[in-house]
Design an enzyme around this catalytic site. Structure first.
Site, PDB file in Angstrom:
ATOM      1  N   GLU A 164      -9.452   2.384  -2.301  1.00  0.00           N
ATOM      2  CA  GLU A 164      -9.886   1.676  -1.053  1.00  0.00           C
ATOM      3  C   GLU A 164     -10.547   3.209  -0.376  1.00  0.00           C
ATOM      4  O   GLU A 164     -10.116   4.204  -0.588  1.00  0.00           O
ATOM      5  CB  GLU A 164      -9.035   1.686  -0.144  1.00  0.00           C
ATOM      6  CG  GLU A 164      -9.698   0.849   1.634  1.00  0.00           C
ATOM      7  CD  GLU A 164      -8.671   0.741   2.987  1.00  0.00           C
ATOM      8  OE1 GLU A 164      -7.546   0.585   2.401  1.00  0.00           O
ATOM      9  OE2 GLU A 164      -8.921   0.906   3.782  1.00  0.00           O
ATOM     10  N   GLU A 224      -4.637  -7.825   4.356  1.00  0.00           N
ATOM     11  CA  GLU A 224      -3.474  -6.379   5.046  1.00  0.00           C
ATOM     12  C   GLU A 224      -3.040  -6.297   6.231  1.00  0.00           C
ATOM     13  O   GLU A 224      -3.297  -7.747   7.001  1.00  0.00           O
ATOM     14  CB  GLU A 224      -4.756  -5.136   5.690  1.00  0.00           C
ATOM     15  CG  GLU A 224      -3.919  -4.357   5.897  1.00  0.00           C
ATOM     16  CD  GLU A 224      -4.634  -3.047   6.368  1.00  0.00           C
ATOM     17  OE1 GLU A 224      -5.765  -3.012   6.446  1.00  0.00           O
ATOM     18  OE2 GLU A 224      -4.873  -1.553   6.895  1.00  0.00           O
ATOM     19  N   GLU A 243     -14.147  -0.835   5.747  1.00  0.00           N
ATOM     20  CA  GLU A 243     -13.510  -1.832   7.193  1.00  0.00           C
ATOM     21  C   GLU A 243     -14.504  -0.634   8.128  1.00  0.00           C
ATOM     22  O   GLU A 243     -14.465  -0.779   9.095  1.00  0.00           O
ATOM     23  CB  GLU A 243     -12.661  -0.221   7.298  1.00  0.00           C
ATOM     24  CG  GLU A 243     -11.737   0.769   6.765  1.00  0.00           C
ATOM     25  CD  GLU A 243     -10.627   1.366   6.610  1.00  0.00           C
ATOM     26  OE1 GLU A 243      -9.683   1.092   6.308  1.00  0.00           O
ATOM     27  OE2 GLU A 243     -10.362   2.022   7.603  1.00  0.00           O
ATOM     28  N   ARG A 265       0.807  -1.323  -0.163  1.00  0.00           N
ATOM     29  CA  ARG A 265       0.221  -0.488   0.063  1.00  0.00           C
ATOM     30  C   ARG A 265       0.889   0.731  -0.296  1.00  0.00           C
ATOM     31  O   ARG A 265       1.293   1.051   0.527  1.00  0.00           O
ATOM     32  CB  ARG A 265      -1.055   0.269   1.589  1.00  0.00           C
ATOM     33  CG  ARG A 265      -2.160   1.057   1.690  1.00  0.00           C
ATOM     34  CD  ARG A 265      -2.749   1.202   2.470  1.00  0.00           C
ATOM     35  NE  ARG A 265      -2.461   1.848   3.345  1.00  0.00           N
ATOM     36  CZ  ARG A 265      -2.669   2.520   4.153  1.00  0.00           C
ATOM     37  NH1 ARG A 265      -4.239   2.239   4.643  1.00  0.00           N
ATOM     38  NH2 ARG A 265      -2.083   3.778   5.217  1.00  0.00           N
ATOM     39  N   HIS A 314      -9.052   6.846   2.388  1.00  0.00           N
ATOM     40  CA  HIS A 314     -10.030   7.411   3.741  1.00  0.00           C
ATOM     41  C   HIS A 314     -10.137   8.502   4.409  1.00  0.00           C
ATOM     42  O   HIS A 314     -11.057   9.112   4.460  1.00  0.00           O
ATOM     43  CB  HIS A 314      -8.574   8.130   4.663  1.00  0.00           C
ATOM     44  CG  HIS A 314      -8.471   7.674   5.865  1.00  0.00           C
ATOM     45  ND1 HIS A 314      -9.445   7.574   7.568  1.00  0.00           N
ATOM     46  CD2 HIS A 314      -8.339   5.877   6.265  1.00  0.00           C
ATOM     47  CE1 HIS A 314      -8.652   6.360   7.857  1.00  0.00           C
ATOM     48  NE2 HIS A 314      -8.265   5.291   7.628  1.00  0.00           N
ATOM     49  N   ASP A 371      -5.120   4.242   0.172  1.00  0.00           N
ATOM     50  CA  ASP A 371      -6.263   4.133   0.680  1.00  0.00           C
ATOM     51  C   ASP A 371      -7.003   5.499   0.817  1.00  0.00           C
ATOM     52  O   ASP A 371      -5.903   6.382   0.878  1.00  0.00           O
ATOM     53  CB  ASP A 371      -6.198   3.560   2.122  1.00  0.00           C
ATOM     54  CG  ASP A 371      -6.893   3.468   3.304  1.00  0.00           C
ATOM     55  OD1 ASP A 371      -8.408   4.219   2.367  1.00  0.00           O
ATOM     56  OD2 ASP A 371      -7.151   3.303   4.222  1.00  0.00           O
ATOM     57  N   TYR A 375      -2.323  11.408   7.026  1.00  0.00           N
ATOM     58  CA  TYR A 375      -2.998  10.169   7.464  1.00  0.00           C
ATOM     59  C   TYR A 375      -2.360   9.346   6.272  1.00  0.00           C
ATOM     60  O   TYR A 375      -1.875   8.402   5.680  1.00  0.00           O
ATOM     61  CB  TYR A 375      -5.019   9.543   6.897  1.00  0.00           C
ATOM     62  CG  TYR A 375      -4.494   7.996   6.940  1.00  0.00           C
ATOM     63  CD1 TYR A 375      -5.147   7.194   8.153  1.00  0.00           C
ATOM     64  CD2 TYR A 375      -4.855   7.135   5.666  1.00  0.00           C
ATOM     65  CE1 TYR A 375      -4.612   5.372   7.980  1.00  0.00           C
ATOM     66  CE2 TYR A 375      -4.939   6.381   5.582  1.00  0.00           C
ATOM     67  CZ  TYR A 375      -4.922   5.244   6.861  1.00  0.00           C
ATOM     68  OH  TYR A 375      -4.687   3.721   7.018  1.00  0.00           O
ATOM     69  N   ARG A 392     -13.943  -4.766   2.671  1.00  0.00           N
ATOM     70  CA  ARG A 392     -12.939  -4.572   3.250  1.00  0.00           C
ATOM     71  C   ARG A 392     -13.416  -5.339   4.559  1.00  0.00           C
ATOM     72  O   ARG A 392     -12.495  -5.404   5.824  1.00  0.00           O
ATOM     73  CB  ARG A 392     -12.915  -3.445   2.934  1.00  0.00           C
ATOM     74  CG  ARG A 392     -11.757  -3.009   2.186  1.00  0.00           C
ATOM     75  CD  ARG A 392      -9.911  -3.018   2.385  1.00  0.00           C
ATOM     76  NE  ARG A 392     -10.176  -2.210   3.365  1.00  0.00           N
ATOM     77  CZ  ARG A 392      -8.900  -2.802   4.514  1.00  0.00           C
ATOM     78  NH1 ARG A 392      -8.590  -4.167   3.679  1.00  0.00           N
ATOM     79  NH2 ARG A 392      -7.794  -2.135   4.554  1.00  0.00           N
ATOM     80  N   TRP A 402     -11.790  12.135   8.234  1.00  0.00           N
ATOM     81  CA  TRP A 402     -10.966  11.821   8.583  1.00  0.00           C
ATOM     82  C   TRP A 402      -9.945  10.191   7.799  1.00  0.00           C
ATOM     83  O   TRP A 402     -11.167   9.129   7.948  1.00  0.00           O
ATOM     84  CB  TRP A 402     -10.235  11.577   9.732  1.00  0.00           C
ATOM     85  CG  TRP A 402      -9.093  10.883  10.301  1.00  0.00           C
ATOM     86  CD1 TRP A 402      -7.683  12.369  10.302  1.00  0.00           C
ATOM     87  CD2 TRP A 402      -8.148   9.854  10.623  1.00  0.00           C
ATOM     88  NE1 TRP A 402      -6.618  11.372  10.417  1.00  0.00           N
ATOM     89  CE2 TRP A 402      -6.796   9.715  10.763  1.00  0.00           C
ATOM     90  CE3 TRP A 402      -8.955   8.558  10.927  1.00  0.00           C
ATOM     91  CZ2 TRP A 402      -5.974   8.516  10.577  1.00  0.00           C
ATOM     92  CZ3 TRP A 402      -7.804   7.421  11.237  1.00  0.00           C
ATOM     93  CH2 TRP A 402      -6.813   7.724  11.394  1.00  0.00           C
TER      94      TRP A 402
END
Ligand code: GCO
Ligand code: MG
Length: 412
Positions: free
Chosen positions: A246, A349, A272, A147, A222, A220, A159, A293, A412
């Site tokens: 992602e 992951e 996630e 990643r 995020h 990602d 992040y 995820r 975030w």
């Protein structure tokens, strides 16, 4: 046969973990991960104050029935706290059942569908030089899939970029960059989506140039983009052949992914922070994503995540289970057993836990040539060392949050 004890253990070796330990009248124990990063004690209370007394005296063999009982009898369905609590009970019961059977859990789930689980690690850098070093370090640790997260010029803290922060209280101990910072207030980061969208394609171009076309690369987002921004990013990253992009949008609105999907062939991974099959209903049925995820820990355990993945399999959607360090070794072991057994495994992951975490959780998994395997120990293959856990009491920790340059709170 029945459950005679249910203990909730909170420990903070490198970060906070919540573990449920069930004991049966046969003297067999099972573990489940109930860690919800930054809101840990809410799940502790849910379990201790509301669930433990419901478990005592129950038949430990009735996994599906216990799952349905906890889910439906609560009346208030879904949500991260409820589903993490149910997940912990579910995994502990699967651990017990597999120990009774004297088999590693993956055997009860249908046996191995592959030799090992391809795993990806988190490389990051404030600039390309740091990023390249980080990629090389991950490859040296055996990672075949990487990643890539990069700093953005003009933004000071974002992040996914390893800060290598050291904690004064634990002098000399390096925390991973998963930012559950200990303290009474969340740390502030900054964000500007336009700068990010301008900068990122050049980073991937440089990485492909340096590391070649073969290495699977992931990224990602995020949850920070609008659908049209995510569509633009997906399109601008197409030349660099990502394994996935992602969390490109905050996916409470599943329909947003229609727009993204329409504009780009970059594969999409999401979920996630989802906790139930209902969060995937539109995404899976309309084939708007490529990877699920969710972790075992946050999506109702083996029983529920398997259900999500079975529905996803009809549409060739694969697993990409969440595996940051805030998923405990217990949650990671459960993920490895499930991932080894299902047909539609995609990638796992894997962020390596710290030495103190490994002292508290005795584990049987192996990590070889870029592949994880849960090992052959009966159950999920993790035992909790209560004495070691007791050395590391809970410490309050928060995830960071974001503000735009004008001070507006952002995702975030
Ligand atoms: C990931 C995640 C994590 C989360 C963390 C929050 O892809 O691994 O985005 O980095 O931020 O799990 O608790
Ligand atoms: Mg993520």
């Amino acid at each position: 046969m029945s459950i005679i004890a249910a203990d909730v253990i909170v420990t903070s070796p490198d970060r906070n973990f919540v573990t449920l330990k069930l004991t049966t009248s046969e003297g067999v124990t099972g573990l489940g991960d109930a860690t919800l990063n930054g809101r840990e004690l809410a799940v502790v209370s849910y379990l201790r104050d509301h669930v433990v007394q419901l478990l005592i005296g129950r038949d430990e063999h009735r996994i599906e029935d216990t799952w349905q009982f906890l889910y439906r009898s609560a009346y208030w369905r879904r949500g991260p706290v409820t589903m993490a609590a149910i997940a912990a009970v579910d995994v502990a019961l699967w651990d017990i059942k597999a120990k009774y059977a004297r088999m590693p859990l993956y055997q009860l789930l249908g046996g191995a569908s592959r030799d090992g689980l391809l795993a990806y690690g988190h490389a990051s850098g404030r600039d390309n030089a740091e990023l390249f070093d980080s990629i090389r370090a991950h490859q040296a640790q055996g990672f075949r899939a990487i990643r890539v997260q990069s700093g953005v010029p003009g933004l000071h803290a974002i992040y996914g970029i390893a800060s290598n922060a050291t904690s004064a209280r634990n002098a000399g101990v390096r925390y991973d960059h998963e930012p559950a910072q200990r303290g009474a207030q969340p740390a502030l980061e900054d964000w500007d989506t336009r700068r990010y969208l301008r900068h990122l394609p050049g980073v991937f171009e440089a990485v492909r140039h340096e590391f070649g076309p073969d290495v699977p690369l992931l990224h990602d987002g995020h949850h920070r983009m609008t659908p049209i921004q995510a569509a633009a990013l997906g399109r601008s990253l197409e030349p660099y052949d990502l394994f996935w992009l992602e969390d490109c949008t905050p996916a409470e609105n599943q329909e947003a992914l229609r727009l993204v999907r329409h504009h780009t062939t970059t594969p999409l991974a999401i979920g996630e922070i989802f906790n139930s099959i209902w969060d995937y209903q539109v995404l899976v049925r309309e084939q708007l994503i490529d990877y699920v995820r969710s972790s075992v820990t946050h999506a109702g355990g083996i029983t529920h995540l398997r259900r999500i993945l079975d529905v996803a399999a009809q549409y060739q959607i694969k697993s990409g289970m969440h595996g940051p360090t805030d998923v405990s070794p217990v949650g990671m072991a459960a993920a490895m057993h499930l991932g080894l057994a299902i047909h539609n495994f995609g990638i796992q992951e894997y962020m390596v836990h710290g030495a103190r975490t490994d002292e508290v959780f005795e584990q049987s998994f192996t990590w070889r040539d870029g592949y994880l395997h849960p090992g052959e120990t009966p159950g999920i293959g993790v035992e909790l060392n209560v004495d070691a856990a007791g050395k590391y009491p809970y410490e309050q920790a928060y995830l960071p949050y974001n503000r735009l340059v004008d001070g507006t709170v952002h995702d975030w």
